[in-house]
Design an enzyme around this catalytic site. Structure first.
Site, short mmCIF file in Angstrom:
data_model
loop_
_atom_site.label_atom_id
_atom_site.label_comp_id
_atom_site.label_asym_id
_atom_site.label_seq_id
_atom_site.Cartn_x
_atom_site.Cartn_y
_atom_site.Cartn_z
N GLY A 46 19.28 60.27 -3.20
CA GLY A 46 18.26 59.25 -3.04
C GLY A 46 18.52 58.29 -1.89
O GLY A 46 19.38 58.51 -1.04
N CYS A 48 19.83 55.27 -1.98
CA CYS A 48 21.13 54.60 -2.05
C CYS A 48 22.20 55.37 -1.28
O CYS A 48 22.86 54.82 -0.41
CB CYS A 48 21.56 54.43 -3.51
SG CYS A 48 23.22 53.74 -3.68
N LYS A 57 27.53 50.42 3.95
CA LYS A 57 28.92 49.98 3.76
C LYS A 57 29.84 50.58 4.82
O LYS A 57 30.82 49.96 5.24
CB LYS A 57 29.42 50.34 2.36
CG LYS A 57 28.56 49.79 1.23
CD LYS A 57 28.19 48.33 1.44
CE LYS A 57 27.02 47.89 0.58
NZ LYS A 57 25.71 48.26 1.09
N GLY A 191 18.86 41.70 4.24
CA GLY A 191 18.80 40.96 5.49
C GLY A 191 20.13 40.36 5.87
O GLY A 191 20.53 40.39 7.05
N ALA A 275 13.09 43.12 6.22
CA ALA A 275 13.94 43.22 5.03
C ALA A 275 13.42 42.28 3.97
O ALA A 275 14.15 41.46 3.40
CB ALA A 275 15.39 42.90 5.40
N ASP A 317 14.84 51.32 -9.75
CA ASP A 317 14.08 50.37 -8.95
C ASP A 317 12.58 50.40 -9.19
O ASP A 317 11.86 49.52 -8.72
CB ASP A 317 14.33 50.61 -7.46
CG ASP A 317 15.72 50.19 -7.04
OD1 ASP A 317 16.48 49.67 -7.89
OD2 ASP A 317 16.07 50.37 -5.85
N HIS A 451 50.62 37.66 -9.08
CA HIS A 451 50.83 36.82 -7.90
C HIS A 451 51.64 37.60 -6.87
O HIS A 451 52.61 38.27 -7.23
CB HIS A 451 51.59 35.55 -8.29
CG HIS A 451 51.98 34.70 -7.12
ND1 HIS A 451 51.09 33.87 -6.48
CD2 HIS A 451 53.17 34.58 -6.46
CE1 HIS A 451 51.71 33.25 -5.49
NE2 HIS A 451 52.97 33.66 -5.46
#
Length: 472
Positions: A46, A48, A57, A191, A275, A317, A451
């Site tokens: 699709g 995506c 990305k 955007g 967008a 969607d 940490h």
């Protein structure tokens, strides 16, 4: 994709659309022993996978590395005249998408899903006609049909995309050149990601947003810091903007708009990206003929993705927000398992769906914003911790941003979490899990965070909500 089938065939489930909702539904149904047909008119995966989440990305990763190259001296490194090749950047993005699309084909074969290449439309409550090049190539039937056709870019009156100078997201992902000047209409997630990409590679970017702030779905503090960050990089903004016209002439795009203060603007740009949101792909599906209820252009469904017609479902969607790939995938699994009468199911909670924006800085959130929580009458405790206070952030040389938590002061429930800064699209899942597990503020405060990590900011933001922050 598989060869077309010309004969009429019967299945347990037909899925129309092979995006992150459709193909996941097909796989899960096959795992549960159903005979499954998947109909797709374009590419498996699709929008995506092929033209959205994944290729963008890849582009943004190239921008991130390029920015690091330009800042190499800060790390004691020497790089002479960092440069880029936009053709190779786009090629890498397309190769990534193509490779993953082929992987979906492998998964279909592995799970025994029958793939039909063509456009699927309802011809009965239990039948789908598949057509290609204007001719019917197959009729497939099933007692259950899942619609997962996704959405397409929303167009703006007075703005006509021409694929050359005025782009949708698809053209913006495959540029032949980086424009010197760029207008982006819409300062939502799409955007902002394009603004981040093109600004990094040297475009003079102007962003128009009809709302009174950028990223209007995000927490107000996140929006403010994001806008300040982009402004420092040279991005210009016009808020409350109403676009009146974009006209292509003499090889450039001439735009006119009015800002929120009523001021008129006229400017010329090399390229324009529209967008301004997306609209559900419902045309030609035969929804009206079958009596499937619609509202505001979207298919109306219940908590299990059932439409108003028994046996017809809709996910992703083409239904209500949030309009995100991972939401579609989760709906797919839940819908299929409900069809299979799986026990102990829980419907999707939209407020537990994380949102991730992969700009620089990254932005991520889950649950209610502070203002939304207060508007619902929730007595809140709010914690906030700046990433710049972290040893890991200072070692990385990426100290911009913060983590914000919103708790119900009466119950200790984490009602929302909001982040901006390095790696926050990975960090947000910790809070998503905490919400799913119904973790209290006490349990989060008692959790040990490693940490040095960026995730320590998550701990400190929880502590700060209860006046216990150590490094504040």
């Amino acid at each position: 994709m598989a060869e077309r089938k010309s004969d009429k065939q019967s299945f347990d489930l037909v899925v129309v659309g092979a995006g992150p909702g459709g193909y996941v539904a097909a796989i899960r149904a096959a795992q549960l022993g159903m005979r499954v047909a998947l109909v797709e008119s374009q590419n498996l995966g699709g929008t995506c996978l092929n033209w959205g989440c994944i290729p963008t990305k890849s582009l943004l990763k190239s921008a991130e590395v390029y920015q690091q190259m330009k800042n190499a001296d800060d790390y004691g490194l020497t790089i002479k005249e960092p440069g880029f090749d936009i053709e190779k950047i786009v090629q890498r993005s397309r190769s990534t998408a193509d490779r993953l699309s082929q992987g979906i084909g492998y998964l279909m074969d592995k799970n025994g899903v029958h793939v039909f290449e063509g456009f699927g439309s309802l011809i009965a409550h239990d039948a789908v006609s598949v057509s290609a090049h204007g001719a019917a190539v197959a009729t497939i039937t099933a007692p259950h049909i899942i619609l997962a056709t996704g959405a397409s870019p929303k167009m703006i009156p007075g703005v006509a995309t021409d694929s050359e100078l005025v782009w949708t997201a698809r053209e913006a992902m495959t540029p032949k050149v980086v424009p010197e000047s760029l207008l982006i209409i819409g300062a939502g997630a799409i955007g902002i990601e394009f603004a981040s990409f093109y600004n990094t590679f040297g475009s003079d970017v102007t962003l128009l947003e009809v709302a009174d702030r950028i990223l209007p779905q995000e927490d107000e503090e996140i929006s403010r810091l994001a806008m300040r960050s982009f402004k420092r990089r040279g991005v210009q903004f016009s808020l409350g903007a109403r676009v009146q016209n974009v006209e292509v002439k003499d090889g450039r795009a001439h735009a006119t708009w009015q800002d929120g203060a009523g001021n008129a603007h006229n400017a010329v740009f090399d390229r324009v990206i529209v967008a301004a949101g997306i609209i559900a792909n419902t045309r030609g599906l035969g929804l009206e003929a079958q009596g499937v209820a619609m509202q505001n252009g979207q298919v109306v469904v219940d908590e299990w993705s059932q439409t108003s017609v028994e046996g017809i479902y809709a996910i992703g969607d083409m239904t209500a927000p949030p309009l995100l790939a991972h939401k579609a995938s989760h709906e797919a699994v839940t819908c299929v398992e409900k069809i299979a009468l799986t026990d102990n199911l829980e419907p999707l909670d939209p407020l537990s769906v994380p949102s991730c924006i992969y700009s620089s800085p990254q932005i991520a959130s889950v649950g209610l914003t502070e203002s939304q929580a207060r508007a619902q009458g929730i007595s809140v405790r709010v914690g906030k911790f700046d990433l710049g206070n972290l040893g890991k952030a200072q070692a990385m040389g990426d100290m911009e941003g913060f983590v914000k938590t919103v708790f119900d002061a009466d119950t200790g429930e984490l009602v929302g979490a909001h982040m901006i800064g390095a790696d926050v699209t990975e960090l947000i899942q910790g809070y998503v899990i905490a919400r799913k597990m119904e973790t209290t503020e006490e349990e989060l405060m008692e959790t040990v965070f490693a940490h040095p990590t960026m995730s320590e900011a998550m701990h400190e933001a929880v502590l700060d909500a209860y006046d216990r922050a150590i490094h504040h």
